[in-house]
Design a protein around this motif. Structure first.
Motif, PDB file in Angstrom:
ATOM      1  N   CYS A   8       0.557  22.154  -5.723  1.00 39.12           N
ATOM      2  CA  CYS A   8       1.344  22.012  -4.497  1.00 39.12           C
ATOM      3  C   CYS A   8       2.512  21.047  -4.673  1.00 39.12           C
ATOM      4  N   GLY A   9       2.621  20.405  -5.815  1.00 39.41           N
ATOM      5  CA  GLY A   9       3.697  19.453  -6.020  1.00 39.41           C
ATOM      6  C   GLY A   9       3.392  18.063  -5.525  1.00 39.41           C
ATOM      7  N   PHE A  10       2.148  17.742  -5.265  1.00 38.03           N
ATOM      8  CA  PHE A  10       1.742  16.426  -4.790  1.00 38.03           C
ATOM      9  C   PHE A  10       0.981  15.703  -5.880  1.00 38.03           C
ATOM     10  N   HIS A  11       1.117  14.398  -5.882  1.00 39.63           N
ATOM     11  CA  HIS A  11       0.359  13.560  -6.798  1.00 39.63           C
ATOM     12  C   HIS A  11      -0.126  12.336  -6.039  1.00 39.63           C
ATOM     13  N   LEU A  12      -1.292  11.867  -6.409  1.00 41.31           N
ATOM     14  CA  LEU A  12      -1.846  10.690  -5.751  1.00 41.31           C
ATOM     15  C   LEU A  12      -1.092   9.449  -6.192  1.00 41.31           C
ATOM     16  N   ARG A  13      -0.583   8.716  -5.198  1.00 37.81           N
ATOM     17  CA  ARG A  13       0.060   7.441  -5.474  1.00 37.81           C
ATOM     18  C   ARG A  13      -0.477   6.453  -4.468  1.00 37.81           C
ATOM     19  N   GLY A  14      -1.149   5.425  -4.935  1.00 39.19           N
ATOM     20  CA  GLY A  14      -1.732   4.462  -4.022  1.00 39.19           C
ATOM     21  C   GLY A  14      -2.785   5.113  -3.160  1.00 39.19           C
ATOM     22  N   ASN A  15      -2.658   4.958  -1.839  1.00 35.33           N
ATOM     23  CA  ASN A  15      -3.629   5.511  -0.907  1.00 35.33           C
ATOM     24  C   ASN A  15      -3.177   6.818  -0.278  1.00 35.33           C
ATOM     25  N   TYR A  16      -1.943   7.277  -0.571  1.00 39.91           N
ATOM     26  CA  TYR A  16      -1.411   8.466   0.076  1.00 39.91           C
ATOM     27  C   TYR A  16      -0.976   9.472  -0.972  1.00 39.91           C
ATOM     28  N   MET A  17      -0.902  10.748  -0.546  1.00 44.42           N
ATOM     29  CA  MET A  17      -0.395  11.809  -1.405  1.00 44.42           C
ATOM     30  C   MET A  17       1.081  11.995  -1.080  1.00 44.42           C
ATOM     31  N   LEU A  18       1.951  11.533  -1.953  1.00 43.83           N
ATOM     32  CA  LEU A  18       3.390  11.560  -1.704  1.00 43.83           C
ATOM     33  C   LEU A  18       4.027  12.692  -2.490  1.00 43.83           C
ATOM     34  N   PRO A  19       4.996  13.397  -1.912  1.00 38.53           N
ATOM     35  CA  PRO A  19       5.644  14.502  -2.613  1.00 38.53           C
ATOM     36  C   PRO A  19       6.482  14.016  -3.785  1.00 38.53           C
ATOM     37  N   ASP A  20       6.666  14.905  -4.756  1.00 38.93           N
ATOM     38  CA  ASP A  20       7.452  14.550  -5.944  1.00 38.93           C
ATOM     39  C   ASP A  20       8.917  14.297  -5.613  1.00 38.93           C
ATOM     40  N   ASP A  21       9.384  14.826  -4.469  1.00 36.07           N
ATOM     41  CA  ASP A  21      10.793  14.627  -4.101  1.00 36.07           C
ATOM     42  C   ASP A  21      11.160  13.161  -3.946  1.00 36.07           C
ATOM     43  N   ILE A  22      10.190  12.309  -3.654  1.00 35.52           N
ATOM     44  CA  ILE A  22      10.477  10.892  -3.427  1.00 35.52           C
ATOM     45  C   ILE A  22       9.864  10.021  -4.518  1.00 35.52           C
ATOM     46  N   ALA A  23       9.694  10.583  -5.713  1.00 39.57           N
ATOM     47  CA  ALA A  23       9.219   9.756  -6.827  1.00 39.57           C
ATOM     48  C   ALA A  23      10.222   8.638  -7.110  1.00 39.57           C
ATOM     49  N   LYS A  24      11.506   8.944  -6.872  1.00 39.31           N
ATOM     50  CA  LYS A  24      12.576   7.947  -6.943  1.00 39.31           C
ATOM     51  C   LYS A  24      13.227   7.894  -5.564  1.00 39.31           C
ATOM     52  N   LEU A  25      13.342   6.689  -5.042  1.00 37.06           N
ATOM     53  CA  LEU A  25      13.814   6.539  -3.668  1.00 37.06           C
ATOM     54  C   LEU A  25      14.682   5.295  -3.567  1.00 37.06           C
ATOM     55  N   SER A  26      15.813   5.438  -2.882  1.00 40.07           N
ATOM     56  CA  SER A  26      16.664   4.275  -2.625  1.00 40.07           C
ATOM     57  C   SER A  26      16.342   3.724  -1.239  1.00 40.07           C
ATOM     58  N   LEU A  27      16.427   2.420  -1.129  1.00 38.16           N
ATOM     59  CA  LEU A  27      16.102   1.740   0.130  1.00 38.16           C
ATOM     60  C   LEU A  27      17.308   0.943   0.596  1.00 38.16           C
ATOM     61  N   THR A  28      17.777   1.255   1.790  1.00 36.11           N
ATOM     62  CA  THR A  28      18.850   0.490   2.428  1.00 36.11           C
ATOM     63  C   THR A  28      18.343   0.002   3.777  1.00 36.11           C
ATOM     64  N   SER A  29      18.970  -1.051   4.284  1.00 34.35           N
ATOM     65  CA  SER A  29      18.428  -1.682   5.481  1.00 34.35           C
ATOM     66  C   SER A  29      19.514  -2.402   6.248  1.00 34.35           C
ATOM     67  N   PHE A  30      19.257  -2.628   7.531  1.00 32.77           N
ATOM     68  CA  PHE A  30      20.151  -3.437   8.364  1.00 32.77           C
ATOM     69  C   PHE A  30      20.135  -4.891   7.921  1.00 32.77           C
ATOM     70  N   ASP A  31      19.056  -5.303   7.233  1.00 31.45           N
ATOM     71  CA  ASP A  31      18.940  -6.657   6.706  1.00 31.45           C
ATOM     72  C   ASP A  31      18.158  -6.583   5.398  1.00 31.45           C
ATOM     73  N   GLN A  32      18.889  -6.553   4.291  1.00 34.38           N
ATOM     74  CA  GLN A  32      18.230  -6.384   2.997  1.00 34.38           C
ATOM     75  C   GLN A  32      17.457  -7.633   2.550  1.00 34.38           C
ATOM     76  N   TYR A  33      17.634  -8.729   3.263  1.00 29.93           N
ATOM     77  CA  TYR A  33      16.878  -9.950   2.932  1.00 29.93           C
ATOM     78  C   TYR A  33      15.791 -10.232   3.977  1.00 29.93           C
ATOM     79  N   GLY A  34      15.608  -9.308   4.926  1.00 32.80           N
ATOM     80  CA  GLY A  34      14.619  -9.510   5.970  1.00 32.80           C
ATOM     81  C   GLY A  34      13.203  -9.238   5.495  1.00 32.80           C
ATOM     82  N   GLN A  35      12.248  -9.652   6.313  1.00 33.42           N
ATOM     83  CA  GLN A  35      10.841  -9.486   5.966  1.00 33.42           C
ATOM     84  C   GLN A  35      10.427  -8.014   5.941  1.00 33.42           C
ATOM     85  N   LEU A  36      10.967  -7.213   6.851  1.00 37.15           N
ATOM     86  CA  LEU A  36      10.612  -5.795   6.866  1.00 37.15           C
ATOM     87  C   LEU A  36      11.071  -5.106   5.589  1.00 37.15           C
ATOM     88  N   HIS A  37      12.268  -5.418   5.138  1.00 41.66           N
ATOM     89  CA  HIS A  37      12.779  -4.842   3.886  1.00 41.66           C
ATOM     90  C   HIS A  37      11.853  -5.190   2.724  1.00 41.66           C
TER      91      HIS A  37
END
Length: 213
Positions: A8-37
């Motif tokens: 199905c194109g899924f692999h176990l990563r951590g506790n969830y089954m994440l699709p291969d489309d997001i094996a590489k993911l960029s993260l942007t944020s309103f505050d890149q130094y914030g706790q949520l980021h």
């Protein structure tokens, strides 16, 4: 079971089954130094997602904003608020190249007892609760990422259904125009046909008179 998940194109990563489309993911944020980021980035490491620089060729998770609200649940005898419900809200969007983008909102609720006799401890406790809410929100974002393939499949099905409905409406309009045009042509041709029939009847009457003579 392993063969099914792999096909199905899924692999176990951590506790969830994440699709291969997001094996590489960029993260942007309103505050890149914030706790949520930082919380979301730590979830990336926990689930084996490689965090890369933003690019038009890789999926992107963008943290749009966060907010904290409160609602009074109970009061003391002196009408002062005794218990609150804290609500932490995060809005974020996910963009997958060649598939589309989607915006989500996640909320986390916690109760907080406001004891006026322990003001300092109360402040520390509230900060700890808000930090736990950020952690929970980051986990909910990961759960949404696990459902990402199903979300975009639904979007594709909705777009296909809309195209089919548009095509069906266009066919019905064309059929209606053709029917109206046919009726119009028939209506215009009827007078000539009636004149021809009348001429034929007159010829028959004349022929009968001549025969009688």
């Amino acid at each position: 079971m392993a063969l099914t998940t792999a096909s199905c194109g899924f692999h176990l990563r951590g506790n969830y089954m994440l699709p291969d489309d997001i094996a590489k993911l960029s993260l942007t944020s309103f505050d890149q130094y914030g706790q949520l980021h930082r919380q979301v980035k730590s979830q990336f490491q926990l689930h084996g997602i490689e965090s890369v620089a933003p690019s038009s060729k890789v999926p992107n998770l963008h943290l749009i904003g966060e907010s904290t609200g409160e609602r009074t649940l109970s009061l003391y005898q002196n009408a002062r608020a005794a218990e609150y419900e804290l609500t932490y809200t995060v809005r974020y969007s996910i963009v997958v190249p060649q598939k589309g983008s989607q915006t989500f909102t996640t909320r986390v609720n916690r109760t907080f007892l406001d004891n006026p006799l322990t003001a300092l401890a109360k402040s520390v406790e509230r900060n700890m609760i808000e930090q736990e809410m950020r952690e929970q929100a980051a986990k909910q974002i990961m759960r949404q990422l696990a459902r990402l393939t199903a979300v975009f499949n639904q979007m594709e099905e909705a777009e296909l259904q809309a195209l089919l409905e548009q095509s069906a409406n266009a066919d019905r309009n064309d059929e209606q125009v053709t029917t109206e045009l046919g009726l119009d042509i028939k209506a215009k041709s009827d007078p000539a046909s009636d004149n021809a029939n009348q001429a034929t009847m007159q010829d028959v009457q004349i022929e009968q008179v001549e025969t009688a003579q």
